[in-house]
Design a protein around this motif. Structure first.
Motif, mmCIF file in Angstrom:
data_model
loop_
_atom_site.group_PDB
_atom_site.id
_atom_site.type_symbol
_atom_site.label_atom_id
_atom_site.label_comp_id
_atom_site.label_asym_id
_atom_site.label_seq_id
_atom_site.Cartn_x
_atom_site.Cartn_y
_atom_site.Cartn_z
ATOM 1 N N PRO A 73 0.837 -1.200 0.000
ATOM 2 C CA PRO A 73 0.000 0.000 0.000
ATOM 3 C C PRO A 73 0.874 1.253 0.000
ATOM 4 N N PRO A 74 0.349 2.397 -0.492
ATOM 5 C CA PRO A 74 1.143 3.628 -0.599
ATOM 6 C C PRO A 74 1.584 4.180 0.752
ATOM 7 N N LEU A 75 0.843 3.905 1.831
ATOM 8 C CA LEU A 75 1.179 4.422 3.148
ATOM 9 C C LEU A 75 1.482 3.282 4.096
ATOM 10 N N SER A 76 2.397 3.521 5.032
ATOM 11 C CA SER A 76 2.620 2.537 6.073
ATOM 12 C C SER A 76 1.394 2.483 6.981
ATOM 13 N N HIS A 77 1.278 1.409 7.736
ATOM 14 C CA HIS A 77 0.092 1.255 8.581
ATOM 15 C C HIS A 77 0.000 2.383 9.613
ATOM 16 N N SER A 78 1.122 2.766 10.226
ATOM 17 C CA SER A 78 1.084 3.818 11.244
ATOM 18 C C SER A 78 0.697 5.171 10.642
ATOM 19 N N THR A 79 1.225 5.460 9.442
ATOM 20 C CA THR A 79 0.873 6.719 8.771
ATOM 21 C C THR A 79 -0.597 6.737 8.400
ATOM 22 N N TYR A 80 -1.076 5.611 7.925
ATOM 23 C CA TYR A 80 -2.490 5.493 7.538
ATOM 24 C C TYR A 80 -3.396 5.748 8.746
ATOM 25 N N VAL A 81 -3.083 5.132 9.884
ATOM 26 C CA VAL A 81 -3.893 5.326 11.101
ATOM 27 C C VAL A 81 -3.827 6.779 11.558
ATOM 28 N N PHE A 82 -2.630 7.383 11.535
ATOM 29 C CA PHE A 82 -2.469 8.775 11.967
ATOM 30 C C PHE A 82 -3.321 9.723 11.117
ATOM 31 N N LEU A 83 -3.273 9.569 9.796
ATOM 32 C CA LEU A 83 -4.031 10.458 8.914
ATOM 33 C C LEU A 83 -5.533 10.266 9.092
ATOM 34 N N MET A 84 -5.971 9.019 9.239
ATOM 35 C CA MET A 84 -7.402 8.772 9.420
ATOM 36 C C MET A 84 -7.885 9.400 10.734
ATOM 37 N N VAL A 85 -7.102 9.290 11.813
ATOM 38 C CA VAL A 85 -7.487 9.905 13.091
ATOM 39 C C VAL A 85 -7.475 11.426 12.983
ATOM 40 N N LEU A 86 -6.432 11.985 12.353
ATOM 41 C CA LEU A 86 -6.314 13.434 12.217
ATOM 42 C C LEU A 86 -7.493 14.031 11.470
ATOM 43 N N PHE A 87 -7.798 13.467 10.307
ATOM 44 C CA PHE A 87 -8.901 14.018 9.508
ATOM 45 C C PHE A 87 -10.246 13.753 10.173
ATOM 46 N N SER A 88 -10.372 12.681 10.905
ATOM 47 C CA SER A 88 -11.616 12.418 11.640
ATOM 48 C C SER A 88 -11.799 13.448 12.745
ATOM 49 N N LEU A 89 -10.711 13.803 13.459
ATOM 50 C CA LEU A 89 -10.788 14.828 14.505
ATOM 51 C C LEU A 89 -11.127 16.196 13.921
ATOM 52 N N ILE A 90 -10.510 16.532 12.775
ATOM 53 C CA ILE A 90 -10.814 17.815 12.108
ATOM 54 C C ILE A 90 -12.286 17.869 11.728
#
Length: 510
Positions: free
Chosen positions: A470-487
């Protein structure tokens, strides 16, 4: 007047803040969707292909295999995706007409071009392995064997694949590759994984099966010798598969495939005939066939029985007697001497049989016809059924099986009796160890035979490639999903607060 201006300013600010919050929500939603889709979309398949041609004594078959480029412990996860039977006899029969070999192989090679994607043609390896038929031809005439193989090489080199060569494989290799095939298909080489969860389900990974292979010109026996006693180094081979090393006992008995064994028996028995008539208990009563003496002595397997006979042809007249047939077959096995602690026959070392065995190729086809492949059939029951079948008249047998060619149908009595004689008296299976023989045709959709094992062993020489990820590592993927969900959540909560209590908001601001 100031109140009006202040109210207008508040409305203007509120409108801008709501626009910003709305824009933030839209951006957050788009970002969540984009990250989720890009991370979870199906990865492109990185599949490799390989072609193996089995040039046997009586026919040639082509098999197409595929495996993921990302290998497990340096050995590809190979599966059969296509089988094509070449019309005609084995390539050894083209010794005097090598110009026809190109046309002989055309149909199946063209089929390969259709099955394998065009983009993969140039990197798809093609191998041809010739077995006992060509080994016999080479014994008869090395020059003729070289001509046949040269014609095969020229023909296969014309196709847009990565032709890797055509060779006459040894009997030991044939036996060992068959052993690799059945143990791979039974899941005995690797632990259960996502790749082979279906294959390995319910199978004991700690033990391997022995392999029993029967062709037209040779027969092979192969199994792991757990005692590690090597009295005959020629019967030992080593393999490394899935990160493990295996030492196996293997031997190929050339001239003891079912077709050549029959020729041997006929050549032996006709010596006592003076009138050109051979009463043969291995054929059904009422069956008759004319055989040319020149055909009888054409194969190297019958040279030891060659005599000058007072006739050019002889007639086989069947008498259909199992016990007499078996007695005649046992005379082919020389058990009078053994230079080792234990032998099979003809002075060949054979360690004590260990574990379960998979019996395939002609072992399976003949026993399947005789309805003897069920594991519930005991040795005694197998003998009884073959004895009963041999005792039937040729007229009854031909009426009972109208769809089978006469050549094959007429030889099932001999073939069944020969298989029992070989297993019980040649390889020394007993009534107890008989239960360890499992007759196998296909396993999980793949043919039991040496070609898949050949392909598996060859993939050790094909470099593994990096897997698609996948284009993103698992940790990066989780971080971005949490960040945009919080926004998104923060924007929605703020907007709702604005709508419900705008005065409180401005009051707090003041």
């Amino acid at each position: 007047m100031e109140d009006i201006k202040d109210s207008n300013a508040k409305r203007f600010c509120t409108r801008n803040i709501l626009v910003i919050l709305g824009f933030s929500c839209v951006i957050a939603v788009i970002a969540l969707i984009a990250v989720g889709i890009s991370q979870n979309k199906p990865l492109p398949q990185n599949v490799k292909y390989g072609i193996v041609l089995d040039a046997g004594s009586s026919h040639t078959s082509l098999y197409i295999y595929s495996w993921p480029a990302e290998k497990e412990n340096d050995t590809g996860i190979v599966q059969q995706i296509e089988e094509c039977k070449v019309a005609g006899p084995g390539i050894s029969k083209y010794a005097q007409k090598t110009n026809e070999i190109g046309a002989y192989l055309t149909e199946c090679m063209e089929r390969s071009s259709e099955v394998i994607p065009v983009s993969q043609h140039q990197e798809t390896p093609v191998y041809l392995g010739a077995t006992a038929g060509m080994r016999l031809l080479r014994m008869e005439s090395e020059q003729l064997a070289d001509r046949v193989m040269a014609a095969v090489i020229r023909s296969l080199s014309d196709y847009p694949f990565n032709f890797q060569g055509a060779t006459i494989i040894s009997g030991q290799e044939e036996g060992a590759y068959g052993w690799i095939t059945i143990n791979y298909l039974l899941g005995n080489f690797i632990q259960k994984s996502n790749w082979l969860s279906l294959i390995s389900e319910g199978i004991n990974d700690e033990k391997t099966f022995g392999a029993l292979d029967l062709g037209g010109a040779s027969t092979q026996i192969t199994f792991v010798n757990e005692n590690h006693t090597v009295e005959s180094p020629d019967n030992s081979l080593q393999f490394r598969l899935y990160g493990k090393d295996y030492d196996v006992y293997t031997h190929s008995f050339l001239c003891y495939g079912k077709d050549q064994a029959l020729w041997q028996k006929l050549a032996k028995d006709i010596q006592v005939s003076s009138d050109g008539i051979l009463s043969d208990p291995c054929f059904h009563s009422g069956y008759e066939k004319i055989v040319n003496v020149s055909d009888l002595y054409k194969t190297p397997c019958t040279k030891r029985f060659e005599r000058t006979l007072p006739f050019d042809q002889f007639k086989i007249q069947g008498t259909g007697n199992y016990e007499q047939c078996q007695q005649s077959i046992l005379e082919l096995f020389n058990t009078s001497y053994c230079p080792y602690s234990q032998c099979a026959f003809n002075g060949i070392f054979l360690p004590p049989l260990q574990g379960s065995f998979g019996a395939f190729s002609a072992f399976y086809f003949v026993m399947d016809f005789l309805n003897l492949t069920s594991e519930k059939v005991s040795q005694e029951e197998a003998i009884r059924r073959i004895e009963s079948f041999c005792s039937q008249s040729w007229k009854v047998v031909r009426t009972s099986f109208p769809g089978i060619k006469e050549k094959y149908l007429s030889e099932y009595c001999f073939s069944g009796t020969y298989i029992l004689s070989l297993l019980l008296h040649g390889y020394h299976f007993t009534s107890n160890s008989w239960e360890n023989i499992h007759f196998m045709g296909k396993i999980r959709g793949a043919n039991a035979g040496w070609t898949l094992g050949y392909m598996l062993n060859l993939t050790n020489m094909i470099p593994a490639e990096q897997p698609f990820s996948p284009p993103l590592s698992h940790s990066t993927y989780v971080f971005l999903m949490v960040l945009f969900s919080l926004i998104l959540a923060a924007s929605i909560i703020t907007a709702l607060f604005f709508f419900k209590k705008p005065s409180y908001f401005w009051k707090e601001m003041v």
